[in-house]
Design a protein around this motif. Structure first.
Motif, PDB file in Angstrom:
ATOM      1  N   ALA A   1       0.851  -1.199   0.000  1.00 35.45           N
ATOM      2  CA  ALA A   1       0.000   0.000   0.000  1.00 35.45           C
ATOM      3  C   ALA A   1       0.880   1.240   0.000  1.00 35.45           C
ATOM      4  CB  ALA A   1      -0.912  -0.006   1.222  1.00 35.45           C
ATOM      5  N   SER A   2       1.939   1.185   0.803  1.00 38.80           N
ATOM      6  CA  SER A   2       2.859   2.313   0.892  1.00 38.80           C
ATOM      7  C   SER A   2       3.561   2.544  -0.451  1.00 38.80           C
ATOM      8  CB  SER A   2       3.854   2.013   2.008  1.00 38.80           C
ATOM      9  OG  SER A   2       4.972   2.776   1.899  1.00 38.80           O
ATOM     10  N   SER A   3       3.936   1.432  -1.120  1.00 35.49           N
ATOM     11  CA  SER A   3       4.578   1.529  -2.427  1.00 35.49           C
ATOM     12  C   SER A   3       3.625   2.176  -3.429  1.00 35.49           C
ATOM     13  CB  SER A   3       4.988   0.130  -2.880  1.00 35.49           C
ATOM     14  OG  SER A   3       5.520   0.167  -4.152  1.00 35.49           O
TER      15      SER A   3
ATOM     16  N   SER B   1       9.623  -1.185   1.158  1.00 39.54           N
ATOM     17  CA  SER B   1      10.017  -2.153   2.190  1.00 39.54           C
ATOM     18  C   SER B   1      11.262  -1.662   2.931  1.00 39.54           C
ATOM     19  CB  SER B   1      10.280  -3.500   1.522  1.00 39.54           C
ATOM     20  OG  SER B   1      10.823  -4.397   2.425  1.00 39.54           O
ATOM     21  N   TRP B   2      12.229  -1.157   2.165  1.00 36.87           N
ATOM     22  CA  TRP B   2      13.465  -0.647   2.788  1.00 36.87           C
ATOM     23  C   TRP B   2      13.146   0.558   3.672  1.00 36.87           C
ATOM     24  CZ3 TRP B   2      16.752   3.335   3.650  1.00 36.87           C
ATOM     25  CH2 TRP B   2      18.052   3.007   4.057  1.00 36.87           C
ATOM     26  N   LYS B   3      12.245   1.419   3.190  1.00 37.52           N
ATOM     27  CA  LYS B   3      11.871   2.621   3.947  1.00 37.52           C
ATOM     28  C   LYS B   3      11.248   2.239   5.288  1.00 37.52           C
ATOM     29  CE  LYS B   3       9.641   7.061   3.192  1.00 37.52           C
ATOM     30  NZ  LYS B   3       8.708   7.850   2.427  1.00 37.52           N
ATOM     31  N   LEU B   4      10.370   1.216   5.229  1.00 34.16           N
ATOM     32  CA  LEU B   4       9.719   0.756   6.464  1.00 34.16           C
ATOM     33  C   LEU B   4      10.754   0.181   7.441  1.00 34.16           C
ATOM     34  CD1 LEU B   4       7.061   0.027   8.039  1.00 34.16           C
ATOM     35  CD2 LEU B   4       7.188  -2.200   6.920  1.00 34.16           C
ATOM     36  N   LYS B   5      11.634  -0.668   6.911  1.00 32.04           N
ATOM     37  CA  LYS B   5      12.659  -1.273   7.773  1.00 32.04           C
ATOM     38  C   LYS B   5      13.553  -0.194   8.381  1.00 32.04           C
ATOM     39  CE  LYS B   5      12.724  -5.493   5.106  1.00 32.04           C
ATOM     40  NZ  LYS B   5      13.311  -6.049   3.895  1.00 32.04           N
ATOM     41  N   TYR B   6      13.850   0.823   7.595  1.00 29.49           N
ATOM     42  CA  TYR B   6      14.690   1.919   8.086  1.00 29.49           C
ATOM     43  C   TYR B   6      13.964   2.665   9.202  1.00 29.49           C
ATOM     44  CZ  TYR B   6      17.888   5.912   7.847  1.00 29.49           C
ATOM     45  OH  TYR B   6      18.809   6.882   8.147  1.00 29.49           O
TER      46      TYR B   6
END
Lengths: 316, 294
Positions: A38-40, B143-148
């Motif tokens: 969703a964020s993507s 995904s990388w942004k969330l992990k960060y």
């Protein structure tokens, strides 16, 4: 709770245990699949400040149609490369594997040895394998020397080896993917053949069934559910098939060694190396991903429909 | 004995079939050469001195320089003064952490979906298939942004949570295994008073053990050779695969010598090959894929 009434008392007693089993995996998938996707999706429609914007999508779209010159368009070239790779390394190899795996499993002396050898490239990993192959493709390496003897013109460009020339790098890796993909080392297809009971083949022989009929009318249909499932899975890579270009080009993507997967991975590496300092990259990767996903999903659905019409699952 | 049987079988076949079988045998022989030559090339050069390699990479070794395999501990190093043993240790713990978190989560999902009837079961099964067949591309950046944001980058204590994906390919394989175990085992255990934990631990898992081991081995090979994990999320903990990616640039290995470069290649391929070859039959027997119908 009316909907619970269709479950027996015994089944309902298991519900707390099932909740315990699924609590963590569901929480994980909600965060790392649903939230991330969703964020993507949202990132693709945002600018760096987080406001709604179609600029990044426009940027990606313009990348596809720039100058109407498809041959020299980098994004279009990447897509084209992925499709060629998909056809050669997924479709051709899977279809040839249907027969080579069958021959290995049911008719070949030393099949265990052959299968073990054919699994080697997958076992040693892409870093080791690509590093060794790069040495072999060097100008003094045996493969380049053999290619020269077979008629490839020796020119200054080729002095760096087969992977150092625009005219040979992509083709070399395509041929490599076919040579190493058709051998019959696919253990899932081999497993499907191994599970067909021998009684089926024995009774077909008693009925006068010959070798070719046994192959095409008994073995392949019996393994069809596995083969078609593998083809459906491979459809997902229609626009993202890659030949480890990141490794073969040392992360440069030069000499035509580019694909959508390469580009996305390279951008992710940049994000990681800069600790996400360049925020536009998040938006660009997401927007490019959405465009590719949007054109891949219809292909997968259409391909799955065709495959399901091609053969019925056989129960034995 | 088996060879004799196969030869007798071969003799009894018609001429056309004999020709097809011989052609296939020749094809497989050529393929064996193509597959073994790169390995032989690396092993042969790993047993040479640097001077011998300089003279010819293709000539057979004459010095049998096994010392390279000791020197690799001193000479295989990348930026930041990280040596072979550190990278080896990183490979071991990253692989184990990944396998444990991923397989545990997949096992829980597969067991629940295969053995129980509950509200939402069909939806979850459909979702598991959906993830396999519908590609969602480009989510890596998000995904990388969330992990960060969650502080997972370079943090082994939390990064495993992102690897513990339960609805993945492993769950799909284990679903098939758990479904194939007869329900009468669990029913009779229940009659004898066994609880759900006991049934899972003492009956189902031991029966599914070969499939779990097969998955462990195949996932081990994949993860052992995974350089992306070190490059993207654990770059303070370079594993062997990532170390090798860095080390393969001539500017890095030139100080150590080309013989060390080849020795590193050979050493890093050993665990995957040994583990797979010792379990080959088990893997082929137990990893099956087939049918996407729920």
């Amino acid at each position: 709770m009316k909907f619970l009434s269709k479950y027996s008392k015994m089944e309902r007693r298991d519900f707390p245990f099932i909740a315990l089993l699924l609590a963590f995996p569901i929480a994980q998938v909600l965060i790392f699949f649903f939230y991330v996707n969703a964020s993507s999706f949202l990132l693709a429609f945002q600018d760096v400040t987080g406001k709604f914007s179609l600029d990044t999508l426009k940027l990606v779209f313009e990348g596809f149609i720039r100058n109407n010159d498809f041959q020299n368009n980098p994004l279009f070239t990447m897509l084209w490369h992925s499709v060629v790779i998909w056809i050669c390394s997924n479709v051709v190899c899977t279809l040839v594997n249907v027969f080579t795996c069958y021959m290995l499993t049911k008719h070949m002396v030393g099949s265990t040895f052959f299968r073990a050898v054919f699994a080697i490239p997958g076992l040693v990993g892409v870093v080791v394998f690509s590093t060794i192959m790069k040495q072999l493709y060097g100008y003094s390496g045996p493969i380049t020397q053999m290619a020269l003897k077979m008629g490839l013109s020796d020119n200054a460009v080729l002095r760096g080896g087969l992977l150092a020339s625009d005219s040979t790098a992509f083709q070399t890796l395509i041929i490599q993917s076919i040579v190493y993909g058709i051998a019959g080392g696919n253990m899932i297809v081999a497993g499907a053949y191994m599970r067909i009971p021998n009684e089926i083949f024995e009774s077909s022989k008693l009925d006068g069934c010959g070798f070719f009929r046994e192959t095409f009318q008994i073995a392949v249909p019996c393994a069809w559910s596995t083969i078609s499932t593998m083809l459906v899975f491979s459809l997902c890579h229609f626009f993202t098939a890659d030949l480890s270009f990141y490794m073969y080009s040392n992360g440069l993507g030069n000499h035509n060694m580019t694909s959508v997967t390469f580009a996305l991975y390279k951008l992710q590496v940049t994000i990681s190396e800069t600790s996400g300092a360049n925020e536009i990259l998040y938006n660009y990767v997401s927007a490019l991903g959405i465009c590719i996903t949007a054109i891949t999903i219809p292909v997968v659905i259409f391909g799955r429909k065709i495959l399901s019409k091609m053969g019925e699952d056989v129960q034995f | 004995m088996q060879l004799k049987k196969q030869l007798i079988k071969f003799k009894n076949k018609s001429l056309g079939v004999k020709i097809v079988l011989v052609l296939f045998f020749l094809f497989f022989a050529v393929e064996v050469f193509c597959h073994l030559f790169p390995m032989f090339f690396a092993i042969n050069n790993s047993l040479k001195t640097a001077e011998e390699i300089y003279e010819s990479k293709l000539a057979l070794t004459t010095t049998w320089n096994f010392r390279n395999y000791i020197d690799v501990f001193d000479k295989f190093k990348i930026q930041g003064g990280i040596y072979f043993e550190t990278m080896l240790w990183n490979s071991i713990w990253i692989t184990m952490l990944y396998l444990f978190s991923n397989l545990m989560s997949s096992m829980l999902v597969a067991y629940a979906l295969a053995r129980f009837n509950f509200p939402g079961r069909k939806f979850l099964f459909g979702f598991m298939i959906f993830i396999q067949v519908i590609p969602i591309i480009g989510a890596g950046a998000a995904s990388w942004k969330l992990k960060y944001a969650l502080g997972m980058i370079n943090n082994p204590a939390t990064i495993w949570i992102s690897w513990a994906a339960g609805f993945d390919y492993s769950a799909f394989i284990l679903y098939g295994t758990f479904s194939s175990i007869s329900k009468s085992y669990t029913e009779s255990a229940k009659i004898d008073g066994a609880g759900n934990f006991r049934i899972l631990g003492k009956i189902i898992l031991p029966m599914a053990f070969p499939a779990i081991v097969a998955l462990f081995v195949t996932n081990f090979v994949g993860q052992w050779n995974n350089y992306e994990v070190s490059q993207l999320v654990l770059n303070k903990f370079p594993n062997l695969a990532y170390g090798l990616y860095i080390f393969q640039m001539p500017a890095i290995w030139s100080n150590a010598g080309e013989n060390i470069f080849y020795t590193v290649l050979v050493v890093s391929m050993i665990p995957g090959i040994v583990l797979y070859l010792s379990m080959q039959k088990l893997i082929i027997k137990n990893i099956s894929v087939g049918g996407l119908k729920g």
